[in-house]
Design an enzyme around this catalytic site. Sequence first.
Site, mmCIF file in Angstrom:
data_model
loop_
_atom_site.group_PDB
_atom_site.id
_atom_site.type_symbol
_atom_site.label_atom_id
_atom_site.label_comp_id
_atom_site.label_asym_id
_atom_site.label_seq_id
_atom_site.Cartn_x
_atom_site.Cartn_y
_atom_site.Cartn_z
ATOM 1 N N PHE A 12 0.842 -1.194 0.000
ATOM 2 C CA PHE A 12 0.000 0.000 0.000
ATOM 3 C C PHE A 12 0.881 1.249 0.000
ATOM 4 O O PHE A 12 1.780 1.400 0.812
ATOM 5 C CB PHE A 12 -0.909 0.000 1.236
ATOM 6 C CG PHE A 12 -1.752 1.236 1.354
ATOM 7 C CD1 PHE A 12 -2.783 1.492 0.461
ATOM 8 C CD2 PHE A 12 -1.511 2.164 2.365
ATOM 9 C CE1 PHE A 12 -3.554 2.640 0.568
ATOM 10 C CE2 PHE A 12 -2.280 3.308 2.484
ATOM 11 C CZ PHE A 12 -3.306 3.548 1.581
ATOM 12 N N GLN A 13 0.611 2.141 -0.927
ATOM 13 C CA GLN A 13 1.340 3.392 -1.109
ATOM 14 C C GLN A 13 2.842 3.178 -1.305
ATOM 15 O O GLN A 13 3.666 3.984 -0.888
ATOM 16 C CB GLN A 13 1.079 4.357 0.064
ATOM 17 C CG GLN A 13 -0.348 4.902 0.065
ATOM 18 C CD GLN A 13 -0.548 6.094 0.975
ATOM 19 O OE1 GLN A 13 0.161 6.274 1.959
ATOM 20 N NE2 GLN A 13 -1.552 6.901 0.662
ATOM 21 N N LYS A 73 10.232 3.331 6.121
ATOM 22 C CA LYS A 73 9.701 3.723 7.431
ATOM 23 C C LYS A 73 10.458 3.067 8.580
ATOM 24 O O LYS A 73 10.659 3.694 9.636
ATOM 25 C CB LYS A 73 8.211 3.373 7.511
ATOM 26 C CG LYS A 73 7.538 3.930 8.775
ATOM 27 C CD LYS A 73 6.038 3.739 8.753
ATOM 28 C CE LYS A 73 5.394 4.364 9.995
ATOM 29 N NZ LYS A 73 3.918 4.201 9.989
ATOM 30 N N MET A 105 -1.100 31.718 -24.545
ATOM 31 C CA MET A 105 0.050 31.459 -25.403
ATOM 32 C C MET A 105 -0.253 30.384 -26.441
ATOM 33 O O MET A 105 0.133 30.503 -27.608
ATOM 34 C CB MET A 105 1.261 31.054 -24.559
ATOM 35 C CG MET A 105 2.534 30.866 -25.376
ATOM 36 S SD MET A 105 3.014 32.371 -26.289
ATOM 37 C CE MET A 105 3.846 33.293 -25.008
#
Length: 556
Positions: A113-114, A163, A468
């Site tokens: 996850f993530q 982590k 532009m």
Amino acid sequence: MKMNGSQILIQALIDQGVDTIFGYPGGSVLNIYDALYERSDDIHHIVTSHEQGAAHAADGYARSTGKTGVCLATSGPGATNLVTGIATAYMDSIPVVAITGNVPNDLLGRDSFQEVNIAGITMPITKHNFIVQNVEDLAYVVRKAFVIANSGRKGPVLIDIPKDVTAALTEYVKLPRYRIRKLPKVDDAKFEEALEAIRQAKRPMIYAGGGVISSNATRELLKFSKHMDIPVCCSMMGLSSVPYDYDLYLGMIGMHGTPVSNYATLNTDLIIAIGARFSDRVAGNRKEFGKDAKIIHFDIDASEISKNVATDISIVGDARYILKKMIARMPETKHKEWTDTLKAFKDKKDLPKPRGDDKVDPRDLALTLHNIVGEDAIIATDVGQHQMIMAQYYQFSRPRSFISSCGLGTMGYGMGAAIGAKVANPHRPVILVSGDGSFHMNMNEMATAVSEQLPIVILIFNNTVLGMVRQWQTLFYDHRYSNTSIERKTDYVKLAEAFGGKGLRIKTHQDIEPVMKEALSSKVPCIVDCWIDKDDCVYPIIPPGKSGKDIILYGN
């Protein structure tokens, strides 16, 4: 003394002189945010509305000060949201250290996850990146990152920290602040060759790029130009390296450059390029650019030599050092016939003047803004017509007073960059000039400016179109306006108030000065909605792939 990885990270950043971090919390960086909580008296953390805003804020902080900007994001989408900001800094050689959290070591490579391989993703857009898998390496990596970001050609470095490393304990040994690596030794033979070419030149010109500002060589550039009587033009990255009122300053070179700077390029016999990259916005037709001139190139990065335009003489080294050495070796010289020719040309063919009617002319906005705020202001821009108008008409006098995404051309850059510049320079006026297209991309950072009580002024050149791109459709696509007339219905005054800021509006020429003065006196972030005609185009323009011979000076 034993510390966990998060405490080591924060202490190492403080040891490297960091006082501000821009970021956004998340699961993989919770330990780091806990350490930030402990050290909140020593390091200021600013929570942006989006991680991209954090990266741009770190970039704006760095550009306006010369220091290293720092941003922080969690793993997965948090990390990938930094990518555009990292690429922006990479293209413009801005020193930024981006720190990302990641899943624990034992979950890497498992589609956790993530989880994302941010080191792999950012490899092409960083000078270097690190995955710190052992807490014992963390302090060293932080110091190394600052060395790399600030040595040679500056640029972004990424540190990815799993982590579990942020929680692991180890002894912390304080390391000294980073030292910039030794500069490359200048080749004496090439230096002598360059001196001789400058002595022989009858019509020399200097093409100054962002490397002049990055190496803090603006004083030396001015002294060299005066000493040798050589006119100077700047790339967009080089703007603010020479005062606008310097009598040998020709203005910006290239696609939207001044007529005189492009005339000089066609007629010079020697181009001295300093810290510049000959990008396609300067040398649209690489074979034609300066083809009748000898080209000398001074640059810190050897890979830039003859990358885009073939050079005759090259010196790899620091611009400030080379210019100092040049000044010491060269006798004072005059090129009166050449400089008189350029001044006469400029008198005949200068930038278009403001229209002078009741409508809001963007050129008037730029000139009036300078008249009100003077030399002390920092001007940030997004990308588009408004960016070119400020580059052409705003009268810069101090280095690091123009902040813009010049290489990557990142719409949405300006809001975060202005926040970073204001945090770093609280006593200087900071004005963001944006277009309605660019502003919609990252207007959520208005919330950050309000929360941090940063009285930034945001001028929105509101023409209800993507100006532009639409201009190119006018000139090169036979007026086929495919998806550029967006006609947003956003009420910017109400939007500013909804965020907790102030909103004002400029509808006519008569509104410009009083509304700007009111905005600049505001104690809260202020959005000024400036109503611009959608058919206003930026001139001059050299069509893409063409040379100065093909310049379009004025519209129909």
